[in-house]
Structure formats: C-alpha cells, structure tokens
Design a protein around this motif. Structure first.
Motif, PDB file in Angstrom:
ATOM      1  N   SER A 139      -2.141   1.690  -1.744  1.00 50.92           N
ATOM      2  CA  SER A 139      -1.316   1.644  -0.700  1.00 50.92           C
ATOM      3  C   SER A 139      -1.262   0.515   0.348  1.00 50.92           C
ATOM      4  O   SER A 139      -0.231   0.651   0.630  1.00 50.92           O
ATOM      5  CB  SER A 139      -1.437   3.016   0.085  1.00 50.92           C
ATOM      6  N   LEU A 140      -2.690   0.012   0.466  1.00 47.94           N
ATOM      7  CA  LEU A 140      -2.357  -0.899   1.051  1.00 47.94           C
ATOM      8  C   LEU A 140      -1.807  -2.589   1.190  1.00 47.94           C
ATOM      9  O   LEU A 140      -0.796  -3.191   1.087  1.00 47.94           O
ATOM     10  CB  LEU A 140      -3.806  -1.676   1.604  1.00 47.94           C
ATOM     11  N   ASP A 142       0.933  -1.875  -1.445  1.00 48.26           N
ATOM     12  CA  ASP A 142       1.851  -1.811  -1.408  1.00 48.26           C
ATOM     13  C   ASP A 142       2.951  -2.020   0.418  1.00 48.26           C
ATOM     14  O   ASP A 142       3.974  -2.199   0.387  1.00 48.26           O
ATOM     15  CB  ASP A 142       2.471  -0.322  -1.654  1.00 48.26           C
ATOM     16  N   ALA A 143       2.537  -1.418   1.053  1.00 43.43           N
ATOM     17  CA  ALA A 143       2.264  -1.530   2.831  1.00 43.43           C
ATOM     18  C   ALA A 143       2.584  -3.267   2.107  1.00 43.43           C
ATOM     19  O   ALA A 143       3.443  -3.606   3.300  1.00 43.43           O
ATOM     20  CB  ALA A 143       1.644  -1.060   3.678  1.00 43.43           C
ATOM     21  N   ALA A 144       2.207  -4.231   2.268  1.00 45.81           N
ATOM     22  CA  ALA A 144       1.946  -5.381   3.161  1.00 45.81           C
ATOM     23  C   ALA A 144       3.052  -6.264   1.884  1.00 45.81           C
ATOM     24  O   ALA A 144       3.419  -7.024   2.247  1.00 45.81           O
ATOM     25  CB  ALA A 144       0.471  -5.999   2.336  1.00 45.81           C
ATOM     26  N   LYS A 145       2.917  -5.887   0.613  1.00 41.58           N
ATOM     27  CA  LYS A 145       4.231  -6.229   0.013  1.00 41.58           C
ATOM     28  C   LYS A 145       5.583  -5.733   0.378  1.00 41.58           C
ATOM     29  O   LYS A 145       6.193  -6.933   0.770  1.00 41.58           O
ATOM     30  CB  LYS A 145       4.011  -5.873  -1.728  1.00 41.58           C
ATOM     31  N   GLY A 146       5.858  -4.394   1.046  1.00 43.55           N
ATOM     32  CA  GLY A 146       6.798  -3.733   1.090  1.00 43.55           C
ATOM     33  C   GLY A 146       7.104  -4.375   2.736  1.00 43.55           C
ATOM     34  O   GLY A 146       8.185  -4.443   3.129  1.00 43.55           O
ATOM     35  N   VAL A 158      -5.484  -9.007   3.171  1.00 42.43           N
ATOM     36  CA  VAL A 158      -5.736  -7.387   2.077  1.00 42.43           C
ATOM     37  C   VAL A 158      -6.543  -7.321   0.937  1.00 42.43           C
ATOM     38  O   VAL A 158      -8.052  -6.532   1.979  1.00 42.43           O
ATOM     39  CB  VAL A 158      -4.356  -7.311   2.187  1.00 42.43           C
TER      40      VAL A 158
END
Lengths: 241, 318
Positions: A139-140, A142-146, A158
């Motif tokens: 999820s980290l 994913d958050a970074a990508k998003g 990250v």
C-alpha cells in the motif's frame, strides 16, 4: 517476560565469566606474548586479513544490492526466482569448497582468495535486500505511485529506506562470516591471520594458534559493533520499533 | 470535473471488470462509487490517475483527456487517499504531509506555510506532530494526515479509496464529519469509493451504484433511496431505506413546505438544520412527544411531532 529477562541475564553473566576465565588462562600462560614478539608480522597479517575482507565484502556489496534492486523491479520480476535459486545454490557449497574450486581455476594467491570470498558474501546481502524490498507494504508503493512518484523516487524514498534495516542486517551477517572465512584464505596462499592459526595447529603451539584465532574473533566482534553503529545512522528512525 | 466516457475494462480474453460506464462528477461535488466487493468501483477510481489502464473509452479531467497527459504530472495534480492511509513510516509527519509539494519543487517557506495551514485544518498541533513518525499516531490521526497529505498541493480533484474503512465506527463518524466540514470550505471534486450505503448517503452529493462492472444507478442519495432504479438497487439500499432517507432530510425541508405545527414552548428543541433522524430521536425521547423548532437566531418557528415527520416521508415515497 520476567523469567525471559532473568534467563537472558543469567546467560549473559555466564558468557562474561567464560570470557574472563579464558583471558585469565591465556594471559597467565603468556600466550599473547607471541604477538608482541612478532609485532611486525602481526601487523602484516592483520592488514592482509582486513584487505581480503574489505575488498571481497565491498565488491559483494556493489554487486548484491544492485542485483537485488534489479530483480525486484516490476519489469524484471520474472527473473527473480531464477536469480535467487542460483544464488541460493551457490551458498549451499561450503566456503572451503569454493576456495578450493577457485584455486583450481585461478591458481593460488591473494586475488583468488578475494574472489572466492566475494562470491561467498553475495548471498546474505542479496537475500536480505530482496526480502527487505519485498516486505515493504504494497500500500506504500501504491500510495507513492498514486501521488506521482517516479519509479526512481519510489525506490530511493520508499523502498530502500523501509528495507534499510534488513539490508544492513544482511551486510552485517556477510561481513562477520567473511572475517571468519578469510582465515581459510591462508590455505590457498591468500595470507591473513589464518597463517598463524594453521601454523599453530601444525606445530601444536597454543600461543601461535590463539594469537591468530583470538585476533580474528576480536576483529569480527569489533566489526559487528561498528556495523551496528552504521545501522543506527542509516536506518530511518520511524522504521525502528 | 471528471467525465467517464463509455469506459470498459477487459481482463484477459473476456472478463469484463468494467462494462460501458459513463457519468460525470461535477466541480465541487462528492460522488461515491458504491457497490459490493468485486463490482469494479476501485478499478474505476484508479483509472482516473491511470493506476489502472482503460480498455475502451476515455476519462476527461476538466475537459482534457487523461490518456494524453504525462502520467507523473497527472498523478501529482490529483489527491490520492487509500484505506490503509499509506503514510511513509520512514518519514516524519511533516515530511509525509509535504511530500507532493516537495516532489513539485516548492521552496521551504511555501511548504512550511502549507504544512501549518493543513495541520490547523484538521485540528492537529503543528509543532507537536512535526517530528513524530506515523506509527506514533492513532488510527484516526493517521487517516487525517493521509487526507491532508492528499490536499497538500491543493489539487482540484481527489480520489479516495475507502479512506475511512479501517477506522472504528465512532472515530469514523468523527473523521467523516470533519471531512465534510473541510469540503464545505474547499469545494474539491471528489471521487470516493465505499461499500457502506450509510457512508455513501452521508458523504455523497451523488452515488454511483455499481454491480458486476455495470452502473446500476447514478443519482442523488435521496433519489436512490426513494426511487431505486431496479431490483438490485432496492436490495442494496435495504429494507430500512425509509429510515436511511430520514438522515438526508432536514427539519428545514418540512419548514420550507410550511408544514410545521404551531409555535409551542416544549421541553426539547431542535434547529432547522437537524436531520430528521435526530429530530425523530428527540421527539421519541421527549415527554410531550413533540419538539420546538428554532431557527439560526434561536427564534421559535414552529413545532414538530411524529405525525409531521411521517407525513413528510410518506409524501416523498409516494
């Protein structure tokens, strides 16, 4: 919890007592006088030992970490199991056998020893780096990508910081094992403190044997403490629990 | 404004995750993508910042096709909040909050001003939290940080993927209320994924109800509750939809139809912007089985009893 703590303390005290008893025994028998009597040779051997460890570990670091980063990139995930199997297989060969094998290919000498120990140090670093990166919560990522991190920013901001603890642990393991394994380098003409250890065994002389062996042990212990200090600096505070 | 135009997503040969979906999220609106798990709501959300690819169709952001924009720039221009907050454990709260401005190359002072403003927005102490790390915060605090981090670069649009799903019910209510209050000020264009009909009714200006990749109904919460488009919608909103619809209407709605009873001084009183659910609760608890209604200036404008609410609701659903 309390009984666990008590056991830890008891074990620790026993270990300290054993160490004190050991040094009392060696010093009263004047075993370490061999070092002061041969101080010039001692310096050369320690320097050789550290050179082999430094060069082989350093090279292993430069190969293993980039390799681990490479195989954990989304595009190259497929080669990860292949590379990991290969590296794991390499590690099942005893370090003595690797030294012998390399001697067969490269002849005897310092370079052969460095190369063999370099190969042997790759695995702990590689394996821990891969595991560290893979254990970073998805999820980290994913958050970074998003939020618009570039792939390189995801890696450096990250993945690597959050895997730092595991990576340093791998480096510590590799270097400490390497210091012990370097004692074997003497067998293929690589030099180092193995010289005294094996000579001591051959001529059955405790003072030569222990002057070599205890020095190697101390080198390993000191290095481990130094790397712990590095860990303290490198690992981000928030990822330590 | 976010416009979905005939969006289809096919996995492999013929597994349709999203099937010809079109709708528009107007500026300043919260649209809740609602549906059971596997209905394609998260996929639909993640298409906006191109974390998911689109097989057919196009998504327009303020009239511009997202497929032509640079992926990284597109994402930096859209706020993104996920369920498990996704705060970076290796960074301090300050670094987490200002990460997107940092990526965008803002100067130190601008970042600091923004950090202070955002922390005040969610009522967290600016200095107290600055150097702390995410694991030192409670779940509610972490999620608040997750929300303001998405707001940091002041993006016009935000994507929120079950942002409050991991919080326990009481904290969730509180964070939802706070977020609605913030939204009232900021007027962001928000897509919000939820599987909880109550959350959708509370948060959404509109609800897009999904099933098996298809859009079942796209309407205001009131209309979805009162005029479900089909059997699935009826089932999904549940048997208690009348009670649910109480929470989206205000006492003011009855007042504006001039249907309040005569002025009476009663023990309990409610204001015009109390929702009907809370008003009903107050009525049932009161000795007189009725409450006084007051306006913003605390002047009595009428009274309300059970019949009044009942009549209003039966007129809505008929």
């Amino acid at each position: 919890m309390d009984s666990k703590k008590r056991i830890t303390w008891i074990v620790r005290i026993i270990v300290y007592l054993l160490v004190i008893a050991f040094f009392y025994w060696t010093i009263t028998n004047e075993y370490f006088n061999y070092i002061t009597e041969n101080i010039d040779q001692f310096k050369v051997l320690v320097r050789e030992h550290l050179q082999i460890v430094g060069l082989s570990s350093g090279m292993a670091l430069l190969v293993a970490i980039p390799l681990a980063i490479f195989v954990t990139r989304p595009t190259f995930k497929r080669v990860e199991s292949l590379v990991s199997t290969l590296v794991n297989f390499g590690y099942t060969i005893p370090n003595m056998a690797i030294l012998a094998l390399m001697m067969g290919f490269l002849g005897i000498g310092f370079k052969t020893a460095v190369f063999a120990l370099f190969l042997y140090s790759i695995l702990p670093i590689y394996r821990n780096t891969v595991a560290g990166i893979q254990s970073v919560n998805t999820s980290l990522i994913d958050a970074a990508k998003g939020m618009g991190f570039k792939p390189s920013q995801i890696l450096f901001k990250v993945e690597l910081p959050n895997a730092a603890y595991a990576i340093i642990a791998g480096v510590r393991t590799a270097v400490v094992i390497n210091i012990g394994a370097t004692a074997l380098a003497y067998l293929i003409g690589g030099g180092g403190l193995g010289n005294w250890i094996f000579m001591g065994i051959k001529v059955f002389d405790n003072s030569i044997l222990l002057s070599g062996a205890v020095t190697v042990t101390l080198l390993a212990v000191i290095t481990d403490y130094l790397l712990r200090a590095v860990e303290h600096i490198v690992v981000p505070k928030g990822t330590k629990r | 404004m976010i416009e979905y135009k005939d969006i289809t997503k096919v996995y492999g040969e013929d597994v349709k995750a999203v099937d010809d979906v079109s709708f528009t999220v107007e500026d300043g609106e919260i649209v809740v993508l609602l549906g059971p798990s596997g209905c394609g709501k998260t996929t639909l959300l993640r298409m906006v910042n191109r974390l998911e690819s689109i097989t057919e169709g196009d998504i327009l952001l303020d009239g511009k096709s997202t497929s032509n924009l640079n992926e990284i720039e597109l994402r930096r221009g859209i706020g993104y909040v996920i369920q498990s907050n996704g705060l970076f454990p290796n960074m301090t709260i300050e670094q987490n909050v200002t990460i997107v401005p940092h990526l965008l190359g803002w100067d130190k002072q601008k970042k600091e001003e923004r950090y202070q403003k955002l922390m005040k927005l969610v009522g967290l102490d600016v200095e107290d939290f600055r150097k702390r790390f995410p694991h030192e915060l409670s779940g509610g605090q972490q999620q608040r940080i997750g929300v303001i981090r998405a707001l940091a670069a002041d993006p016009p649009a935000m994507l929120m993927d079950e942002p409050f799903g991991a919080l326990d019910p009481i904290i969730r209510e509180k964070v939802q209320d706070e977020f609605l209050a913030i939204q009232k000020e900021l007027h962001k264009t928000i897509l919000f994924v939820s599987h909880d009909i109550n959350e959708a009714i509370k948060m959404g200006d509109k609800i897009a109800l999904m099933k098996d990749g298809q859009l079942m109904q796209y309407d205001t919460p009131a209309n979805i509750l009162q005029n479900p488009a089909n059997e699935f919608v009826t089932q999904f909103v549940g048997q208690d939809r009348t009670i649910k619809s109480l929470s989206i209407h205000m006492v003011n709605d009855i007042y504006s139809q001039n249907k309040l009873k005569e002025n009476k001084k009663l023990a309990k009183q409610v204001s015009l912007n109390t929702n009907l659910r809370d008003a009903l609760g107050a009525i049932l608890e009161s000795k007189e089985q009725a409450v006084t209604v007051v306006n913003g200036q605390n002047e009595t404008v009428g009274s309300l009893d059970f019949d009044g609410i009942n009549q209003f609701i039966s007129e809505l659903t008929s």
